[in-house]
Design an enzyme around this catalytic site. Structure first.
Site, short mmCIF file in Angstrom:
data_model
loop_
_atom_site.label_atom_id
_atom_site.label_comp_id
_atom_site.label_asym_id
_atom_site.label_seq_id
_atom_site.Cartn_x
_atom_site.Cartn_y
_atom_site.Cartn_z
N HIS A 38 0.81 -1.22 0.00
CA HIS A 38 0.00 0.00 0.00
C HIS A 38 0.85 1.27 0.00
CE1 HIS A 38 -3.45 2.47 0.28
NE2 HIS A 38 -4.15 1.80 1.16
N ASP B 106 -10.49 -3.70 -18.04
CA ASP B 106 -10.88 -4.64 -19.10
C ASP B 106 -9.62 -5.21 -19.75
OD1 ASP B 106 -11.85 -5.97 -21.31
OD2 ASP B 106 -12.92 -4.26 -22.16
#
Length: 450
Positions: free
Chosen positions: A166, A382
């Site tokens: 992170h 995608d």
């Protein structure tokens, strides 16, 4: 509300983990993280998961091969992700851009996407099999900064699960990286958005000076061991908030706060219900910690393509008695103020505080942390198989701290758009939380027993 967790069980067959390096040589250099990036509260690995349906137009194309090759191309531009973190003087984190690569796992599962049910939401069954914890890879220093497992499903769909250090990026930065992987997977020759490092833009001033109040980093003694609850004694559930649920909650909003955002409304409601459920002493202070996107506060000083952490943790603090015995409007006022406290000066002051106080952890004692990732764009990623059926955080919690919830865009079993909120609570507290929230949603007034 979401149904109880599923009992689905399946088998995952994994290949040996491998390192995916950049497809071309990249610079060997050292890049400092910002003073927002390397705070103690971000020094952990955070899991995400994406589900993709079978697409007949992709027949004959292997998602493992497509994504592995696209990752290698993406790492040419995002080459710090192929490096390793080192710690310098003053606990400053630096990426050594070694080009070693990120971890990648190829896998197959004897399950179909349909078997996961109509409403994809945390907790996901067999998550530890879909995102394998490679021994020795889960630390912060000297470990891979990304781990990605692509698991083919029997139906022709697939699951991409990943684990991110992170300190490197927030949700928006990670989605930018993943969108680039998608660009290459679909045949692009270059990223649609070029990455920008420039972490110095969120560094402390010289000399550093704290000019704002940062209650999120209060030092609070944990006399009762409230933050060290074993996860095996915890219940993990998700709760769905669509138009019906949000309308039900808005009936409790006073007229002068009627323009409050969905984030503010949900946060106030969940904070109050959760506090009632965990039953702190009446006079003890409780905290709500809001992760607030600071990009809009910088008037384009953070360039397009910046993929570092660019949020502030802002807190509201009150006593258990005041929070639980006042109306929802009381909590809503506190949440709105905490959110509005975040300005460019607040962000600069926060970076200064990190340097002055040695990069402290946010306070975890009697704290509830909320992070809204509804606009991050995980479902839009995608790889050629269309948008994700589910995309976002894989579970509640942050590292070893379970008191973190994420607001994740999703659909319920009826196909309605809304927000999923995963929550960890001790099992008895979860029962009280469900009762309290159900009372609000069904418009039954429940009086706190505190």
């Amino acid at each position: 509300m979401a149904p109880p967790p599923t009992s689905l069980v399946f088998t995952v067959r994994r290949c040996k983990p491998e390192l995916v390096a950049p497809a071309k040589p990249t610079p060997h250099e050292f890049k400092q993280l910002s003073d927002i990036d390397d705070q103690e509260g971000l020094r952990f690995q955070i899991p995400f998961i994406q589900f993709y349906k079978y697409d007949p137009s992709m027949q004959g194309r292997d998602p493992v091969k497509v994504i592995r090759e696209a990752l290698a191309q993406t790492l040419v531009f995002y080459y710090p992700f192929a490096g390793r973190l080192r710690e310098g003087p003053g606990r400053k984190l630096v990426v050594e851009c070694t080009g070693e690569g990120m971890l990648f796992i190829e896998a197959d599962a004897d399950v179909t996407l349909e078997e996961f049910g109509n409403a994809l939401q945390p907790p996901f069954p067999c998550l530890e099999e879909l995102l394998f914890d490679v021994p020795g890879s889960g630390g912060v220093l000297n470990c891979p900064l990304l781990l990605i497992q692509v698991t083919r499903l029997k139906c022709g769909g697939f699951i991409l699960a990943l684990r991110l250090s992170h300190t490197m990026s927030d949700a928006s930065g990670l989605v930018q990286f993943m969108m680039t992987v998608g660009d290459f997977a679909r045949g692009a020759r270059s990223p649609s958005i070029l990455p920008v490092w420039q972490r110095y833009l969120l560094n402390a001033r010289d000399p550093p000076r704290v000019t704002c109040e940062h209650r999120a980093y209060d030092e609070v003694a944990d006399a009762k061991g409230s933050i060290n609850i074993p996860l095996e004694n915890m219940a993990h559930r998700s709760f769905f908030f669509g138009p019906t649920e949000v309308s039900a909650l808005r009936r409790f909003v006073p007229h002068h706060l009627s323009q409050c955002s969905m984030f503010e409304l949900l946060t106030a409601c969940l904070w109050r219900c959760r506090t009632i459920a965990i039953q702190p002493d009446r006079n003890e202070e409780v905290h709500i910690l809001c992760l607030v996107n600071a990009r809009p506060k910088f008037n384009r000083l953070l360039p397009i393509g910046y993929y570092g952490n660019s949020f502030a943790i802002s807190a509201a603090v009150t006593t258990t008695q005041k929070l639980c015995e006042n109306s929802l409007g009381y909590a809503l006022e506190l949440v709105k103020k905490a959110k509005n406290d975040v300005t460019k000066e607040y962000m600069q002051s926060l970076a200064d505080l990190m340097v002055i106080r040695g990069r402290p952890y946010f306070t975890m004692v009697r704290s509830y942390v909320v992070s809204d990732v509804t606009r991050a764009g995980f479902r839009e990623v995608d790889f050629g198989w269309g948008k994700a059926a589910y995309g976002g955080l894989a579970k509640a919690g942050a590292g070893s701290f379970p008191g973190v919830s994420f607001y994740i865009p999703s659909k319920n079993g009826l196909g309605e758009d809304g927000i999923i909120v995963p929550i960890y609570l001790p099992t008895p507290a979860m029962e009280r939380f469900v009762k309290e929230l159900d009372g609000l949603l069904r418009d039954k007034t429940i009086v706190s027993s505190l």
